[in-house]
Scaffold this motif. Structure first.
Motif, PDB file in Angstrom:
ATOM      1  N   ARG A   1     -16.579  -5.093 -27.405  1.00  0.00           N
ATOM      2  CA  ARG A   1     -17.188  -4.075 -28.284  1.00  0.00           C
ATOM      3  C   ARG A   1     -18.706  -4.079 -28.130  1.00  0.00           C
ATOM      4  O   ARG A   1     -19.337  -3.031 -28.020  1.00  0.00           O
ATOM      5  CB  ARG A   1     -16.801  -4.334 -29.754  1.00  0.00           C
ATOM      6  N   ILE A   2     -19.277  -5.296 -28.115  1.00  0.00           N
ATOM      7  CA  ILE A   2     -20.742  -5.395 -27.967  1.00  0.00           C
ATOM      8  C   ILE A   2     -21.144  -4.863 -26.597  1.00  0.00           C
ATOM      9  O   ILE A   2     -22.120  -4.125 -26.454  1.00  0.00           O
ATOM     10  CB  ILE A   2     -21.194  -6.865 -28.113  1.00  0.00           C
ATOM     11  N   ALA A   3     -20.373  -5.248 -25.567  1.00  0.00           N
ATOM     12  CA  ALA A   3     -20.712  -4.860 -24.190  1.00  0.00           C
ATOM     13  C   ALA A   3     -20.713  -3.345 -24.042  1.00  0.00           C
ATOM     14  O   ALA A   3     -21.558  -2.788 -23.334  1.00  0.00           O
ATOM     15  CB  ALA A   3     -19.729  -5.491 -23.208  1.00  0.00           C
ATOM     16  N   SER A   4     -19.788  -2.662 -24.720  1.00  0.00           N
ATOM     17  CA  SER A   4     -19.736  -1.211 -24.515  1.00  0.00           C
ATOM     18  C   SER A   4     -20.960  -0.530 -25.124  1.00  0.00           C
ATOM     19  O   SER A   4     -21.456   0.457 -24.593  1.00  0.00           O
ATOM     20  CB  SER A   4     -18.419  -0.621 -25.031  1.00  0.00           C
ATOM     21  N   VAL A   5     -21.489  -1.094 -26.228  1.00  0.00           N
ATOM     22  CA  VAL A   5     -22.729  -0.549 -26.811  1.00  0.00           C
ATOM     23  C   VAL A   5     -23.894  -0.779 -25.842  1.00  0.00           C
ATOM     24  O   VAL A   5     -24.701   0.113 -25.576  1.00  0.00           O
ATOM     25  CB  VAL A   5     -23.031  -1.232 -28.169  1.00  0.00           C
ATOM     26  N   LYS A   6     -23.963  -2.016 -25.294  1.00  0.00           N
ATOM     27  CA  LYS A   6     -25.047  -2.349 -24.364  1.00  0.00           C
ATOM     28  C   LYS A   6     -24.948  -1.489 -23.103  1.00  0.00           C
ATOM     29  O   LYS A   6     -25.963  -1.050 -22.552  1.00  0.00           O
ATOM     30  CB  LYS A   6     -24.980  -3.828 -23.963  1.00  0.00           C
ATOM     31  N   ALA A   7     -23.724  -1.261 -22.639  1.00  0.00           N
ATOM     32  CA  ALA A   7     -23.535  -0.480 -21.409  1.00  0.00           C
ATOM     33  C   ALA A   7     -24.091   0.925 -21.574  1.00  0.00           C
ATOM     34  O   ALA A   7     -24.725   1.467 -20.665  1.00  0.00           O
ATOM     35  CB  ALA A   7     -22.050  -0.429 -21.050  1.00  0.00           C
ATOM     36  N   ALA A   8     -23.880   1.514 -22.753  1.00  0.00           N
ATOM     37  CA  ALA A   8     -24.393   2.868 -23.002  1.00  0.00           C
ATOM     38  C   ALA A   8     -25.926   2.862 -22.957  1.00  0.00           C
ATOM     39  O   ALA A   8     -26.550   3.742 -22.362  1.00  0.00           O
ATOM     40  CB  ALA A   8     -23.890   3.368 -24.348  1.00  0.00           C
ATOM     41  N   ASP A   9     -26.543   1.825 -23.568  1.00  0.00           N
ATOM     42  CA  ASP A   9     -28.015   1.705 -23.552  1.00  0.00           C
ATOM     43  C   ASP A   9     -28.540   1.619 -22.124  1.00  0.00           C
ATOM     44  O   ASP A   9     -29.484   2.313 -21.746  1.00  0.00           O
ATOM     45  CB  ASP A   9     -28.463   0.399 -24.247  1.00  0.00           C
ATOM     46  N   ILE A  10     -27.943   0.707 -21.360  1.00  0.00           N
ATOM     47  CA  ILE A  10     -28.454   0.441 -20.011  1.00  0.00           C
ATOM     48  C   ILE A  10     -28.208   1.646 -19.102  1.00  0.00           C
ATOM     49  O   ILE A  10     -29.055   1.997 -18.283  1.00  0.00           O
ATOM     50  CB  ILE A  10     -27.815  -0.850 -19.443  1.00  0.00           C
ATOM     51  N   THR A  11     -27.058   2.309 -19.270  1.00  0.00           N
ATOM     52  CA  THR A  11     -26.763   3.504 -18.475  1.00  0.00           C
ATOM     53  C   THR A  11     -27.849   4.546 -18.686  1.00  0.00           C
ATOM     54  O   THR A  11     -28.365   5.129 -17.725  1.00  0.00           O
ATOM     55  CB  THR A  11     -25.395   4.104 -18.877  1.00  0.00           C
ATOM     56  N   SER A  12     -28.235   4.774 -19.953  1.00  0.00           N
ATOM     57  CA  SER A  12     -29.244   5.814 -20.197  1.00  0.00           C
ATOM     58  C   SER A  12     -30.590   5.381 -19.627  1.00  0.00           C
ATOM     59  O   SER A  12     -31.360   6.204 -19.131  1.00  0.00           O
ATOM     60  CB  SER A  12     -29.354   6.149 -21.688  1.00  0.00           C
ATOM     61  N   LYS A  13     -30.851   4.070 -19.635  1.00  0.00           N
ATOM     62  CA  LYS A  13     -32.107   3.560 -19.062  1.00  0.00           C
ATOM     63  C   LYS A  13     -32.158   3.825 -17.559  1.00  0.00           C
ATOM     64  O   LYS A  13     -33.176   4.244 -17.013  1.00  0.00           O
ATOM     65  CB  LYS A  13     -32.220   2.064 -19.354  1.00  0.00           C
ATOM     66  N   ILE A  14     -31.032   3.581 -16.872  1.00  0.00           N
ATOM     67  CA  ILE A  14     -30.988   3.826 -15.413  1.00  0.00           C
ATOM     68  C   ILE A  14     -31.125   5.318 -15.152  1.00  0.00           C
ATOM     69  O   ILE A  14     -31.880   5.752 -14.284  1.00  0.00           O
ATOM     70  CB  ILE A  14     -29.666   3.290 -14.815  1.00  0.00           C
ATOM     71  N   LYS A  15     -30.396   6.118 -15.934  1.00  0.00           N
ATOM     72  CA  LYS A  15     -30.381   7.566 -15.660  1.00  0.00           C
ATOM     73  C   LYS A  15     -31.745   8.216 -15.870  1.00  0.00           C
ATOM     74  O   LYS A  15     -32.128   9.125 -15.152  1.00  0.00           O
ATOM     75  CB  LYS A  15     -29.315   8.248 -16.518  1.00  0.00           C
ATOM     76  N   THR A  16     -32.499   7.723 -16.890  1.00  0.00           N
ATOM     77  CA  THR A  16     -33.820   8.334 -17.104  1.00  0.00           C
ATOM     78  C   THR A  16     -34.742   8.053 -15.915  1.00  0.00           C
ATOM     79  O   THR A  16     -35.613   8.851 -15.587  1.00  0.00           O
ATOM     80  CB  THR A  16     -34.506   7.804 -18.383  1.00  0.00           C
ATOM     81  N   LYS A  17     -34.522   6.905 -15.243  1.00  0.00           N
ATOM     82  CA  LYS A  17     -35.350   6.565 -14.095  1.00  0.00           C
ATOM     83  C   LYS A  17     -34.994   7.388 -12.878  1.00  0.00           C
ATOM     84  O   LYS A  17     -35.823   7.684 -12.030  1.00  0.00           O
ATOM     85  CB  LYS A  17     -35.168   5.085 -13.721  1.00  0.00           C
TER      86      LYS A  17
END
Length: 276
Positions: free
Chosen positions: A258-274
């Protein structure tokens, strides 16, 4: 053998780290489920990315070449991941042959990326049975501050996302002659990436009842075990890796996911903005 030259915690340091964790405190001041500061830098020119996760630094570099496909997959390209641990990053890394840690790291990232079919392999086919693109990801560990898996995984995803392969056309008398075009002539093409499988690593302490996310190398020296959950922003579990160490209860694993899926969404958006 790896641990011989690494920082070894004294009994006092070990107790201090463990007691602090029992009070929900970490040596670097984070809460148990906080990542260190993540910085993603990319270079569009050559399909490379540099990731800083706290003090851990990993460089990802993507290249591609035309090769004959595997016999059993005539219309699919290939993806391979190579890791390089430099002794500059950590005195415990030996030059030359990749050690156990390098092989395990490569496998965890490889499994998360390939088994979840994140990169569309069929789109890498140029002439079925004859020419496909072989994509290679090189991961260079520049500084080991702990949790290499997550940093290297982000570096691989960011580099794959920025990479552009040359456009090529098929022609000739037999319709099988491939011409690879210079980027000045035809715009290179991005890879088709369906989703980003993000690795999130948890370290366990005590009897597996204390866990933290994104362990530093000091925490790694003290931990009883670790687990990496690779999950994408839709919450799909792509891979789970638990190598040795203490056993973990299924309820704890579910909490980690559950925690990992929240973190994954954060990191995905960080990569995509770059990568935009």
């Amino acid at each position: 053998k790896l641990m011989d030259q690494r920082w070894r915690p004294t009994v006092n340091e070990r107790e201090f780290i463990e007691q602090a964790l029992q009070s929900d405190l970490r040596v670097d001041g984070r809460r148990p489920f906080d990542f260190r500061k993540l910085t993603v830098g990319i270079c569009r020119e050559d399909g490379s990315a540099e990731v800083l996760l706290g003090e851990t630094c990993v460089m990802g570099y993507v290249t591609a070449q035309l090769v004959p496909p595997y016999k059993d997959r005539p219309n699919e390209g290939t993806l391979a991941i190579f890791t390089e641990f430099s002794p500059m990053a950590d005195p415990a890394f030996e030059p030359g042959r990749p050690g156990e840690a390098a092989i395990e790291l490569g496998r965890v990232i490889d499994r998360g990326l390939r088994e979840s079919r994140a990169v569309d392999m069929e789109s890498l086919c140029v002439v079925a049975g004859k020419h496909v693109w072989a994509v290679r990801v090189d991961l260079h560990i520049l500084d080991n501050g702990g949790n290499l898996t997550d940093a290297a995984n982000i570096a691989a995803l960011a580099a794959l996302s920025t990479f552009r392969r040359p456009e090529c056309t098929v022609g000739g008398d037999d319709g099988q002659q491939v011409t690879v075009h210079d980027p000045e002539v035809m715009d290179p093409l991005p890879l088709t990436i369906h989703h980003l499988p993000i690795a999130v690593t948890f370290a366990y302490f005590g009897d597996g009842n204390i866990m933290v996310i994104d362990p530093t190398y000091k925490e790694e020296a003290v931990m009883g075990g670790r687990m990496t959950a690779t999950i994408n922003s839709n919450g799909d579990v792509c891979a789970i890796q638990k190598a040795g160490g203490e056993g973990v209860m299924s309820s704890v694993i579910m909490q980690c996911l559950r925690i990992a899926s929240v973190k994954a969404a954060d990191i995905t958006s960080k990569i995509k903005t770059k990568v935009v």
